[in-house]
Motif scaffolding. Structure first.
Motif, PDB file in Angstrom:
ATOM      1  N   ALA A  70      -1.477  -6.003  -4.128  1.00 25.20           N
ATOM      2  CA  ALA A  70      -1.181  -5.074  -3.158  1.00 25.20           C
ATOM      3  C   ALA A  70      -1.937  -4.003  -3.577  1.00 25.20           C
ATOM      4  O   ALA A  70      -2.086  -3.287  -2.622  1.00 25.20           O
ATOM      5  CB  ALA A  70       0.432  -4.878  -3.493  1.00 25.20           C
ATOM      6  N   GLN A  74      -5.278  -2.457  -0.727  1.00 31.18           N
ATOM      7  CA  GLN A  74      -4.988  -1.479   0.071  1.00 31.18           C
ATOM      8  C   GLN A  74      -5.865  -0.225  -0.153  1.00 31.18           C
ATOM      9  O   GLN A  74      -6.629   0.206   0.642  1.00 31.18           O
ATOM     10  CB  GLN A  74      -3.659  -0.515  -0.569  1.00 31.18           C
ATOM     11  CG  GLN A  74      -2.069  -1.458   0.152  1.00 31.18           C
ATOM     12  CD  GLN A  74      -1.099  -0.655  -0.116  1.00 31.18           C
ATOM     13  OE1 GLN A  74      -0.796   0.433   0.299  1.00 31.18           O
ATOM     14  NE2 GLN A  74      -0.215  -1.313  -1.034  1.00 31.18           N
ATOM     15  N   PRO A  81      -0.227  -2.601   3.818  1.00 30.93           N
ATOM     16  CA  PRO A  81       0.590  -2.676   2.668  1.00 30.93           C
ATOM     17  C   PRO A  81       1.567  -3.671   2.791  1.00 30.93           C
ATOM     18  O   PRO A  81       1.719  -4.388   1.790  1.00 30.93           O
ATOM     19  CB  PRO A  81       1.462  -1.365   2.538  1.00 30.93           C
ATOM     20  CG  PRO A  81       0.537  -0.385   3.413  1.00 30.93           C
ATOM     21  CD  PRO A  81       0.027  -0.909   4.662  1.00 30.93           C
ATOM     22  N   PHE A  85       1.677  -6.844   0.225  1.00 34.41           N
ATOM     23  CA  PHE A  85       2.626  -7.459  -0.446  1.00 34.41           C
ATOM     24  C   PHE A  85       2.802  -8.822  -0.258  1.00 34.41           C
ATOM     25  O   PHE A  85       3.082  -9.458  -1.546  1.00 34.41           O
ATOM     26  CB  PHE A  85       4.064  -6.761  -0.015  1.00 34.41           C
ATOM     27  CG  PHE A  85       5.221  -7.098  -0.572  1.00 34.41           C
ATOM     28  CD1 PHE A  85       5.294  -6.783  -1.800  1.00 34.41           C
ATOM     29  CD2 PHE A  85       6.022  -7.574   0.283  1.00 34.41           C
ATOM     30  CE1 PHE A  85       6.784  -7.075  -2.486  1.00 34.41           C
ATOM     31  CE2 PHE A  85       7.310  -7.837  -0.369  1.00 34.41           C
ATOM     32  CZ  PHE A  85       7.635  -7.645  -1.591  1.00 34.41           C
ATOM     33  N   GLN A 152       5.821   3.230   2.904  1.00 36.98           N
ATOM     34  CA  GLN A 152       6.386   4.176   1.912  1.00 36.98           C
ATOM     35  C   GLN A 152       7.264   5.028   2.687  1.00 36.98           C
ATOM     36  O   GLN A 152       7.219   4.995   4.110  1.00 36.98           O
ATOM     37  CB  GLN A 152       5.084   5.049   1.474  1.00 36.98           C
ATOM     38  CG  GLN A 152       4.024   4.386   0.905  1.00 36.98           C
ATOM     39  CD  GLN A 152       2.999   5.340   0.400  1.00 36.98           C
ATOM     40  OE1 GLN A 152       3.027   6.539   0.402  1.00 36.98           O
ATOM     41  NE2 GLN A 152       1.703   4.759   0.168  1.00 36.98           N
ATOM     42  N   GLN A 227       4.066  -0.306  -4.941  1.00 30.18           N
ATOM     43  CA  GLN A 227       4.211   0.532  -3.640  1.00 30.18           C
ATOM     44  C   GLN A 227       5.240   1.620  -3.769  1.00 30.18           C
ATOM     45  O   GLN A 227       5.095   2.417  -3.127  1.00 30.18           O
ATOM     46  CB  GLN A 227       5.090  -0.493  -2.919  1.00 30.18           C
ATOM     47  CG  GLN A 227       4.716  -0.101  -1.343  1.00 30.18           C
ATOM     48  CD  GLN A 227       3.051   0.041  -1.063  1.00 30.18           C
ATOM     49  OE1 GLN A 227       2.442  -0.714  -1.256  1.00 30.18           O
ATOM     50  NE2 GLN A 227       2.931   0.843  -0.154  1.00 30.18           N
TER      51      GLN A 227
END
Length: 313
Positions: A70, A74, A81, A85, A152, A227
């Motif tokens: 992940a 990124q 993201p 994931f 996020q 994350q």
């Protein structure tokens, strides 16, 4: 599965979802999110170790693979993201299948399998610490961009709900496994692998299915950790801490049960936080508490807290 199988899990999810409504303190929400991430990793271990009887000492290999996949995709390549994931879950599952194939095909069981998984996790830790691709010893920092489209959130409560939803999904998958033909075969292999083979169970296929699902679930926990905390190094991603916690939570809460890992993780981290508040942040004090609790659970019947709670009813 029947409604009777599902409703306790949905009830747990509904009640737990109310936490952000009544709790706004960042410290408490951090504690809840981290505990749920450990619950997810522990549920992954539980599928392989609890239901299948294949005790792993190296689930950090799957946790770190999900986390680093992940983060690297990124930071290095700018991949979305959500895609990274899912990629982390897939790669962790592949790693689990490979480790399982090499181990189970060779006939490794018991302590030999446990040591092999520990060795793989340690090899991954050393490699991730040495290569530039993963940031080396300095680690990898995911840029802060608090938007839902970037996986996020400005509010910790929203991330808590995302993690909770995945934990509930993991519980439902575990319940489905428990009620399935594969689950029955997995338990048969756990109780007596030779006898299971004698009645036609393909033990290799069953164990490979279990370790693949287990690794995917643990990889999801790693991706969530990356994350949320936005920083990784080899000690975090592939450290022994996650292997220990993923193993202890099901054993203490009730290995081979659906809610055992959740109960174990909540109790372990609650005790650790209470201890830190009372005696200060002494390095390693949480591991001391975990060890004492494990000794008590193993020494005195019924050997896990879920069975004890049922016995009190």
């Amino acid at each position: 599965m029947t409604a009777r199988d599902v409703w306790p899990i949905l009830l747990f999810g509904a009640v737990a979802a109310l936490l952000p409504v009544f709790v706004t303190a960042g410290t408490l929400l951090n504690f809840a999110i981290f505990t749920l991430i450990i619950c997810l990793a522990a549920q992954g271990w539980n599928i392989l170790g609890g239901f299948g009887g294949q005790y792993s000492f190296g689930h950090a290999a799957f946790f770190g693979t999900g986390a680093y996949t992940a983060a690297v995709l990124q930071v290095r390549y700018g991949v979305n993201p959500y895609v990274t994931f899912l990629a982390g879950i897939a790669l962790a599952a592949i790693v689990g299948w490979i480790i399982g194939f090499l181990s189970f095909r060779s006939g490794l069981r018991g302590s030999y399998f446990a040591l092999v998984t520990l060795a793989f996790a340690e090899v991954f830790r050393v490699l991730s610490n040495a290569v530039e691709f993963t940031g080396g010893a300095a680690g990898l920092l995911i840029p802060l961009d608090a938007r839902a489209a970037n996986f996020q959130f400005e509010s910790r409560g929203w991330f808590y709900l995302v993690v909770l939803a995945l934990v509930v999904l993991a519980l439902l998958m575990t319940r489905a496994l428990e009620r399935s033909r594969l689950g029955a075969q997995l338990v048969a292999v756990r109780e007596n692998e030779d006898a299971a083979r004698a009645v036609g169970v393909d033990a290799l296929r069953v164990k490979l299915s279990a370790i693949t699902l287990s690794a995917a679930m643990t990889g999801a926990a790693g991706g969530l950790y990356a994350q949320y905390f936005l920083y990784l190094d080899s000690t975090i991603a592939y450290g022994t801490w996650i292997s220990v916690e993923a193993l202890l939570a099901p054993i203490i809460g009730g290995a081979g049960t659906v809610f055992g890992p959740v109960i174990g993780a909540v109790i372990l981290h609650t005790l650790a936080e209470v201890t830190r508040m009372m005696v200060g942040r002494i390095p390693g004090i949480d591991l001391v508490i975990f060890g004492v609790l494990l000794i008590l659970v193993v020494r005195f019947p019924p050997r896990n807290l879920l069975a004890w709670l049922r016995g009190r009813q």
